[in-house]
Scaffold this active site. Structure first.
Site, mmCIF file in Angstrom:
data_model
loop_
_atom_site.group_PDB
_atom_site.id
_atom_site.type_symbol
_atom_site.label_atom_id
_atom_site.label_comp_id
_atom_site.label_asym_id
_atom_site.label_seq_id
_atom_site.Cartn_x
_atom_site.Cartn_y
_atom_site.Cartn_z
ATOM 1 N N HIS A 63 0.718 -1.069 0.108
ATOM 2 C CA HIS A 63 -0.016 0.151 -0.085
ATOM 3 C C HIS A 63 0.915 1.241 0.010
ATOM 4 C CE1 HIS A 63 -3.941 -1.329 -0.720
ATOM 5 N NE2 HIS A 63 -3.657 -2.355 -0.020
ATOM 6 N N ARG A 86 -11.677 1.891 -4.350
ATOM 7 C CA ARG A 86 -11.330 0.956 -3.263
ATOM 8 C C ARG A 86 -12.229 1.530 -1.926
ATOM 9 N NH1 ARG A 86 -5.938 0.910 -5.670
ATOM 10 N NH2 ARG A 86 -5.310 -1.259 -5.637
ATOM 11 N N GLU A 139 -8.793 -12.142 -9.518
ATOM 12 C CA GLU A 139 -7.515 -12.064 -8.717
ATOM 13 C C GLU A 139 -6.919 -13.199 -7.921
ATOM 14 O OE1 GLU A 139 -7.767 -8.802 -6.027
ATOM 15 O OE2 GLU A 139 -9.876 -9.407 -5.350
ATOM 16 N N ASP A 189 -3.120 -9.015 -6.680
ATOM 17 C CA ASP A 189 -3.227 -10.418 -6.188
ATOM 18 C C ASP A 189 -2.926 -11.488 -6.987
ATOM 19 O OD1 ASP A 189 -3.515 -9.857 -3.406
ATOM 20 O OD2 ASP A 189 -5.503 -9.007 -3.841
ATOM 21 N N CYS A 195 -7.092 -3.509 -13.217
ATOM 22 C CA CYS A 195 -6.853 -2.502 -12.263
ATOM 23 C C CYS A 195 -5.731 -2.560 -11.283
ATOM 24 C CB CYS A 195 -8.141 -2.337 -11.666
ATOM 25 S SG CYS A 195 -8.819 -3.587 -10.454
#
Ligand code: PEP
Ligand code: MG
Length: 570
Positions: free
Chosen positions: A188, A294, A429, A453, A500
């Site tokens: 992140h 998100r 994902e 992911d 994405c």
């Protein structure tokens, strides 16, 4: 020093460690009576230091964020209150407790008192007590908290790792770069830095050697970090910054032009957002859609889940901000590296393989339905789509779809407006979903491939582990094969397929996805102009040929070299 460059650009500034998370265990061992006065002065020093920090915070926040300033003002009042100070001193004197244990004991009692009150406002004040306790104890430990609002301009923030909730208050007027000891390409920290448009380097194991106030240069392209650079090194960093600015000016000239290749193949460029205040910037950078909102960021850094109404207001702001451009709201993706205490989730050995995202939503009907209601209500204000993350099986999709349908009917019965058909899509994902893309394609309106992911689950390589960054690669032949299969399944069924994950924002990745026939690339705002420019300089049929040969290659490196050669030629 070297780490992994994850957000482009060069920053030159002073280092500041962020130490929000290192609370040492509280020592309860009674002290010797001769140490009482020392412990009392330690408490007093920590209290004075905390007061000084809080007053600085109040001054800095008063104009910009008056509500927050009031909260800190209240913290100062508590720290000055005899009813707080005297009991701590009494515990040190009468029960020979060390200062930390005395503070902890009194704040626990205060917190419990607030929590037991039959009033939501006072219950929420328990969190203020936790804040005060934390600030006092960190000062006592000699590691005072870093208040993000108070950083000096030109700060490069250093941390073990930055979590989304810790960085909620990050001020980009002050912070010009990020560097972390842990973390990988899709941590992140990386996503945040790209969203903020500042350079970042993660996974730098030697970072600890840097002291607060050291002058450093971080290079988000190469992953290099220079500590106390020479004047020649400083000059070359300034030159690199200038070059970058020139590139940005070039890209900016193209942002309003169509997203199409030289041979007129069109696709959609979209933005990944996590904050309602970023829509104007997204449009300015050329976003034609929000390909991923998100929503979990609404759930982080607080003590209870956001209500339906609060979510509705945020989602509506996003939809209105995008002024007629579609917005894909991803239902909350808590878990993995995004934890929230109020859900009471047990600690897990493998949080990325654990109870997260849709898995939680399907077990917590109230939580899920508040979110779905809020999104569906938003659909009355502009084009909205719903996307489920972490779908592994058709059964999960059936359950989630049934809930959305049921809530749609519920709203209609209540006379609450919503669009008659809100497209439902899933993130691809998890390899199981990628392998069964044809079956999923028959049941949803769109796919969005979450490469962040998908790569980690395909290669069993933790996306946050810097030691695995050479294994964690979008260009890995297995990953490419899965992605190509998903795009093909979508094409056959006539549903749009987007990406994405971070792969969409890297020139190499974007070129491969373009050649595979992707319909939409969604990325952090900062990457949009460069990728638009790349697409506009590419011939689609050449990209498609490039992919055909890439799909036959043996290693990641071969693929990377092959694509890089083409990029260099252009
Ligand atoms: C992904 O996994 O690619 C993705 C976009 O979701 P997140 O990074 O939030 O897990
Ligand atoms: Mg994901």
């Amino acid at each position: 020093m070297t780490g992994v460059g994850v957000s482009k650009g060069v920053a030159l500034g002073q280092a500041q460690w962020m130490r929000l998370t290192v609370l040492l265990p509280i020592d309860n061992t009674p002290i010797n009576p001769s140490e009482i006065s020392t412990e009392k002065s330690k408490f007093e020093d920590a209290r004075q230091a905390a007061l000084k920090q809080i007053r600085a915070l109040v001054t800095s926040l008063r104009m910009k964020l008056p509500k927050e300033a009031e909260i800190f003002q209240a913290h100062a009042l508590i720290l000055e209150d005899e009813e707080f100070v005297t009991p701590v001193i009494q515990l040190i004197e009468q029960q020979c407790l060390p200062a930390g244990a005395a503070i902890y004991s009194i704040t626990q009692t205060l917190k419990d008192t607030f929590l037991a009150m039959d009033n939501e406002y006072f219950q929420a004040r328990a969190q203020d007590i936790v804040d005060i306790e934390r600030r006092l104890i960190l000062n006592l430990q000699g590691t005072p908290p870093v208040d993000l609002q108070l950083l000096e301009p030109g700060t490069i923030l250093l941390a073990e790792e930055l979590t989304p909730s810790e960085t909620a208050g990050l001020n980009t007027e002050k912070v010009i770069g990020l560097a972390t000891r842990l973390g990988g390409k899709t941590s992140h920290t990386a996503i945040l830095a790209k969203a903020l448009g500042i350079p970042a380097v993660v996974g730098c194991s030697e970072l600890e050697q840097i002291q607060d106030g050291d002058q450093i240069i971080i290079n988000g392209d190469t992953g290099e970090i220079l500590v106390n650079p020479s004047s020649v090194e400083r000059q070359s960093a300034l030159n690199a910054q200038k070059l970058q600015q020139e590139r940005e000016i070039r890209f900016a000239a193209e942002v309003k032009l169509p997203t199409e290749t030289l041979d007129r193949h069109q696709l959609t460029l979209a933005a990944n957002l996590s904050h309602p205040g970023m829509t104007a910037e997204a449009i300015k950078a050329g976003a034609e859609e929000v390909g991923l909102f998100r929503t979990e960021f609404l759930y982080l850094g607080r003590d209870s889940a956001p209500s339906e109404e609060e979510q509705f207001q945020v989602y509506k702001t996003v939809v209105e901000g995008m002024a007629g451009r579609p917005v894909i709201f991803r239902t909350m993706d808590i878990g993995g590296d995004k934890q929230v205490p109020y859900l009471g989730l047990a600690e897990e050995d493998n949080p990325f393989l654990g109870y997260r995202a849709l898995r939680i939503c399907l077990q917590e009907p109230e939580l899920f339905s508040a979110q779905i209601r809020a999104i569906l209500r938003t659909s009355a204000f502009g084009p909205v789509k719903i996307m489920f993350p972490m779908v592994a099986t058709l059964d999960e999709l059936d359950k989630a779809t049934a809930i959305v349908k049921c809530i749609g009917k519920e709203l209609a019965c209540e006379g609450i407006p919503s669009a008659s058909a809100v497209p439902l899509g899933i993130m691809i994902e998890i390899p199981s979903a990628a392998l069964r893309a044809a079956e999923f394609a028959a049941e949803v309106d769109f796919f969005s491939i979450g490469t962040n992911d998908l790569i980690q689950y395909t290669l069993a390589a933790d996306r946050l582990n810097p030691k695995l960054s050479s294994l964690y690669q979008a260009c890995d032949p297995a990953v490419l094969r899965l992605i190509a299969g998903v795009i093909e399944a979508g094409r056959k069924r006539g549903i749009p397929v987007g990406v994405c994950g971070e792969m969409a924002s890297q020139p190499l990745g974007a070129l491969l996805l373009l050649g595979m026939g992707i319909n939409e690339l969604s990325m952090s705002i900062g990457s949009l102009p460069e990728i638009k420019s790349l697409i506009r300089r590419t011939v689609y049929s050449e990209a498609a040929r490039l992919v055909q040969s890439a799909l036959r290659m043996r290693t990641t490196q071969e693929v990377q070299m092959h694509i890089q050669e083409y990029l260099n030629g252009h």
